[in-house]
Design a protein around this motif. Sequence first.
Motif, PDB file in Angstrom:
ATOM      1  N   TYR A 166       0.838  -1.211   0.000  1.00 35.49           N
ATOM      2  CA  TYR A 166       0.000   0.000   0.000  1.00 35.49           C
ATOM      3  C   TYR A 166       0.870   1.257   0.000  1.00 35.49           C
ATOM      4  CZ  TYR A 166      -4.293  -2.642   0.858  1.00 35.49           C
ATOM      5  OH  TYR A 166      -5.371  -3.478   0.737  1.00 35.49           O
ATOM      6  N   ASP A 198      -0.766   4.772  -1.003  1.00 33.85           N
ATOM      7  CA  ASP A 198      -1.929   4.780  -0.113  1.00 33.85           C
ATOM      8  C   ASP A 198      -1.438   4.748   1.334  1.00 33.85           C
ATOM      9  OD1 ASP A 198      -4.299   4.427   1.242  1.00 33.85           O
ATOM     10  OD2 ASP A 198      -5.077   2.909  -0.142  1.00 33.85           O
ATOM     11  N   GLN A 230      -3.940   3.429   4.200  1.00 27.22           N
ATOM     12  CA  GLN A 230      -4.101   1.980   4.202  1.00 27.22           C
ATOM     13  C   GLN A 230      -2.826   1.291   4.682  1.00 27.22           C
ATOM     14  OE1 GLN A 230      -7.244   0.515   3.144  1.00 27.22           O
ATOM     15  NE2 GLN A 230      -6.297  -1.062   4.416  1.00 27.22           N
TER      16      GLN A 230
END
Length: 214
Positions: free
Chosen positions: A172, A177, A180
């Motif tokens: 992630y 991200d 996350q």
Amino acid sequence: MATHLDLEEQEQIDQLKHFWNKWGTLITTVLVVVMGGFAAWNGYQYWQNRQASQASALSSAVEAAVNSGDKTRIDQAFGDLRSNYGGTIQAAHAGLLVAKAAGDKGQMDDAKAALTWVADNASDEGLKATARVRLAAVLLNSQAYDEALKVLNTKMPTEFDAVVADHKGDVYLAKGDKAQAIESYKSALQKTEPGVEYRNVISVKLNALGEDLK
């Protein structure tokens, strides 16, 4: 007296005949089944031991080929091991060894192929999971992020929960991200036993992302 004894013996013989006429067939059948099962079990044990012995010999050949760095010999020995003894523990261990050697040389396609084979064919769930985690790392290195997550989302033994969550965090993060990634790292931290050194590795990653764990 002799006549009396003869009569008793004859009576016992008659009782035995009666018993055998009634139960003899069943007793014989049971004995045949039991002895047949015993023979089959011994045969199976012999076959297993023979398989393990021959698989060990080929596994040693794979190891020798890896140590020599001869790719042709590696491919041949590992190919024979997979074809003839693919369901053995030795074949799975050899696959992990071949994958590591290929990865160390930057031969990622070969590493991916070996790890995929172990993940799909190993008879031991722990070895399957080990192959999947390492395969995810190879896919991450190749920037195949979605494929890596797909591998990590495969059902694995619970003892792999922490390392799987940690690897998900790495994927992630590579995808950009951050939220996350933090969630995955925190999950990995929660699933790691207190006092285990691995917790420090996860904590460093979280601290680098601005998470204060104090």
